[in-house]
Scaffold this active site. Structure first.
Site, PDB file in Angstrom:
ATOM      1  N   SER A 166       0.837  -1.201   0.000  1.00  0.00           N
ATOM      2  CA  SER A 166       0.000   0.000   0.000  1.00  0.00           C
ATOM      3  C   SER A 166       0.869   1.246   0.000  1.00  0.00           C
ATOM      4  O   SER A 166       1.998   1.231   0.476  1.00  0.00           O
ATOM      5  CB  SER A 166      -0.918   0.026   1.229  1.00  0.00           C
ATOM      6  OG  SER A 166      -0.168   0.222   2.410  1.00  0.00           O
ATOM      7  N   LYS A 167       0.316   2.318  -0.524  1.00  0.00           N
ATOM      8  CA  LYS A 167       1.046   3.582  -0.553  1.00  0.00           C
ATOM      9  C   LYS A 167       1.358   4.064   0.858  1.00  0.00           C
ATOM     10  O   LYS A 167       2.420   4.621   1.122  1.00  0.00           O
ATOM     11  CB  LYS A 167       0.226   4.641  -1.290  1.00  0.00           C
ATOM     12  CG  LYS A 167       0.068   4.396  -2.778  1.00  0.00           C
ATOM     13  CD  LYS A 167      -0.760   5.499  -3.417  1.00  0.00           C
ATOM     14  CE  LYS A 167      -0.993   5.240  -4.894  1.00  0.00           C
ATOM     15  NZ  LYS A 167      -1.842   6.276  -5.512  1.00  0.00           N
ATOM     16  N   ARG A 168       0.421   3.828   1.766  1.00  0.00           N
ATOM     17  CA  ARG A 168       0.577   4.355   3.123  1.00  0.00           C
ATOM     18  C   ARG A 168       1.818   3.812   3.822  1.00  0.00           C
ATOM     19  O   ARG A 168       2.493   4.525   4.553  1.00  0.00           O
ATOM     20  CB  ARG A 168      -0.673   4.011   3.936  1.00  0.00           C
ATOM     21  CG  ARG A 168      -0.655   4.562   5.362  1.00  0.00           C
ATOM     22  CD  ARG A 168      -1.912   4.179   6.134  1.00  0.00           C
ATOM     23  NE  ARG A 168      -2.082   2.739   6.253  1.00  0.00           N
ATOM     24  CZ  ARG A 168      -2.944   2.009   5.539  1.00  0.00           C
ATOM     25  NH1 ARG A 168      -3.715   2.597   4.636  1.00  0.00           N
ATOM     26  NH2 ARG A 168      -3.044   0.699   5.701  1.00  0.00           N
ATOM     27  N   ASP A 169       2.120   2.538   3.589  1.00  0.00           N
ATOM     28  CA  ASP A 169       3.200   1.898   4.337  1.00  0.00           C
ATOM     29  C   ASP A 169       4.524   1.809   3.582  1.00  0.00           C
ATOM     30  O   ASP A 169       5.537   1.424   4.166  1.00  0.00           O
ATOM     31  CB  ASP A 169       2.772   0.495   4.759  1.00  0.00           C
ATOM     32  CG  ASP A 169       1.574   0.515   5.701  1.00  0.00           C
ATOM     33  OD1 ASP A 169       1.528   1.415   6.551  1.00  0.00           O
ATOM     34  OD2 ASP A 169       0.698  -0.348   5.567  1.00  0.00           O
ATOM     35  N   ASN A 187       6.653   7.866  -3.883  1.00  0.00           N
ATOM     36  CA  ASN A 187       6.296   6.720  -3.052  1.00  0.00           C
ATOM     37  C   ASN A 187       6.682   5.433  -3.771  1.00  0.00           C
ATOM     38  O   ASN A 187       6.308   5.233  -4.930  1.00  0.00           O
ATOM     39  CB  ASN A 187       4.786   6.740  -2.782  1.00  0.00           C
ATOM     40  CG  ASN A 187       4.357   5.718  -1.757  1.00  0.00           C
ATOM     41  OD1 ASN A 187       4.724   4.548  -1.816  1.00  0.00           O
ATOM     42  ND2 ASN A 187       3.557   6.151  -0.796  1.00  0.00           N
TER      43      ASN A 187
END
Length: 521
Positions: free
Chosen positions: A252-255, A285
């Site tokens: 995921s982009k978040r992690d 990212n």
């Protein structure tokens, strides 16, 4: 019938690595069978869509060489290829379902639906909604739907088993009694994902739906919509998801920001990005294609890596030319388990592809990074280009990405920026400043000032001084470059030239706090 596949990204952000891997599998399968690959933009979610995000999606696919046969900026016989422009088609398909007794208006209020949902949770049973409108006649349903502009639900047939022979996951079954009647059209006339997808797949004559395994749960409802609209089913292939490095968690982009290494961060700073931008921007990212484009990965390396992510040619080949990948791609060799993204392996593969480039191609690739880092200016004169060519040759296989020139070659164009720990250990160490002073005298009369001769002179000097050559090599390297890694020292000195090499050593000596005594030559 010609093979027709599609990929339908939403313009909500930059191209995700996992999504591109799925698009690539579609494209490879289509190219192998001489079919058509359609790019369709799923932009019906007005709240999440960002029109400005479309350009990076199209540019990303073009950079990778994944060209679409129909879609935005290409056109085709089934235009428009933006779902937001296809609303009349969805509404007409919905009307057809109502008249066929396959769909009905939702008569329940939001409060009633929420009460039902809470009751199911308290009873610890699945929430399965069957609307009061199921028993309306087609004529009554149509009139009520049109007059009151109510949401529309699909009437799920009861007591059935849905069977799918997936090309990757094999046989999958669902019981219709466990599926609620889903909303297919909102009260404002916009379609839900499952409905719009099927209507478009039918209209665009899609023969194979190749998508991420996370969409498997959507498949039974989509199969029912295909059947309700009287259409033949396409073949389905659900590709396993891509997980984070060394994890069972979906990428995921978040992690993924945590995989931006200090070295990469230094490169991005050199290119003008702030730490806040590095931490927040999607195009920086590691979960997005734009990140690899920005760092100067060769697109063919990324395509090769993503193609091997969950698929194999023969169980051992890693470097697979695109033509070979196309000729042999099949779902029989797609693993049904999640694939783990490995940044280190991708970096290695990028280096393998970089090695195939000529020196001139590498020079062409690194120049923009030197310009952006304000190490050189445009237009690049021939003397500067010749210097860059020598640096590229000296870096050799260290250059795996075009941006690696900022790690291994930036010091050629500016004064050294000293690694303080290395400086203290290699230059300011007792006895080393005096040794450097004496070695300067040797450099002043070394002729020719070429790599082979410089190495010979240095080693002979160390023999006379009864010191380890490695100690002097490290000291000279840190003095002239500021860092401990990079091309061979003797290549560095030759490229810098006599005067600049000596100037930099004196610059380092000036930083040493203790007085430097000039010794013998």
């Amino acid at each position: 019938m010609s093979v027709r596949t599609r990929f339908a990204p939403s313009p909500t952000g930059y191209l995700h690595i996992g999504g591109v891997r799925t698009a690539l599998f579609n494209w490879l399968f289509t190219r192998r069978h001489g079919g058509q690959f359609i790019l369709r933009i799923d932009d019906t979610d007005v709240e999440r869509n960002r029109p400005e995000a479309l350009r990076p999606i199209l540019d990303g696919f073009r950079w990778l060489g994944i060209m679409w046969d129909e879609g935005p900026e290409v056109g085709g016989p089934h235009a428009p290829y933006f779902q937001s422009q296809r609303l009349p088609l969805y509404q007409e398909a919905a009307r057809k379902l109502v008249l066929a007794g396959q769909a009905y208006p939702c008569l329940a209020t939001k409060e009633e639906l929420e009460t039902e949902r809470r009751a199911a949770e308290l009873a610890k049973r699945p929430y399965i909604h069957r609307g009061k409108g199921r028993n309306l006649s087609p004529e009554e349903a149509l009139q009520l739907w049109q007059e009151k502009q109510l949401p529309l639900r699909l009437k799920v047939p009861l007591g059935r088993k849905i069977v799918l022979d997936d090309l990757i996951r094999k046989r999958v079954e669902w019981e219709t009694d466990l599926l609620g009647d889903p909303v297919i059209l909102r009260s404002d006339g916009t379609p839900l994902y499952n409905f719009a997808t099927v209507v478009d797949d039918i209209a665009m004559k899609i023969t194979h739906v190749i998508r991420a395994a996370e969409h498997l749960s959507n498949t039974p409802l989509q199969i029912l919509i295909f059947e309700a609209l009287g259409a033949s089913l396409p073949a389905f292939a659900h590709v396993p998801v891509v997980n984070e490095p060394g994890s069972k968690k979906k990428l995921s982009k978040r992690d993924m920001k945590k995989f931006v290494t200090p070295e990469v961060r230094a490169k991005l700073r050199a290119l003008g990005y702030t730490d806040a931008e590095i931490d927040s921007r999607d195009d920086l990212n590691p979960a997005t294609v734009a990140y690899y484009q920005e760092l100067g990965y060769l697109p063919q390396a990324l395509v090769n890596y993503l193609g091997r992510l969950g698929w194999s040619l023969d169980g051992y080949s890693e470097i697979i030319p695109l033509e070979t990948m196309i000729a042999h791609f099949s779902f029989e060799r797609v693993n049904d388990a999640p694939a783990s993204f490995d940044p280190d392996k991708l970096y290695w593969m990028a280096g393998e592809y970089m090695r195939q480039l000529s020196v001139e191609e590498k020079v062409w690739g690194v120049v923009p990074y030197l310009v952006r880092a304000k190490l050189i200016t445009e237009p690049v004169d021939e003397a500067t280009r010749h210097k860059i060519r020598r640096i590229v040759e000296a870096c050799g296989d260290r250059l795996k990405l075009f941006s690696d020139i900022l790690t291994y070659g930036a010091f050629f164009f500016r004064d050294p920026e000293y690694d303080e720990s290395a400086f203290a250990k290699r230059v300011a160490k007792q006895g080393i400043p005096e040794l450097l002073e004496r070695f300067i005298s040797v450099l002043e009369r070394t002729e020719p000032f070429a790599p082979e001769n410089l190495e010979t002179v240095l080693r002979e000097f160390c023999d006379r001084e009864n010191v380890k050559a490695a100690d002097l090599i490290h000291a000279v390297r840190v003095s002239t470059t500021g860092i401990t890694v990079g091309p061979g020292l003797f290549d560095i000195l030759a490229i810098l030239g006599r005067e600049e090499s000596i100037r930099r050593i004196r610059l380092a000596l000036a930083r040493v706090q203790t007085p430097v005594q000039t010794g013998r030559n």
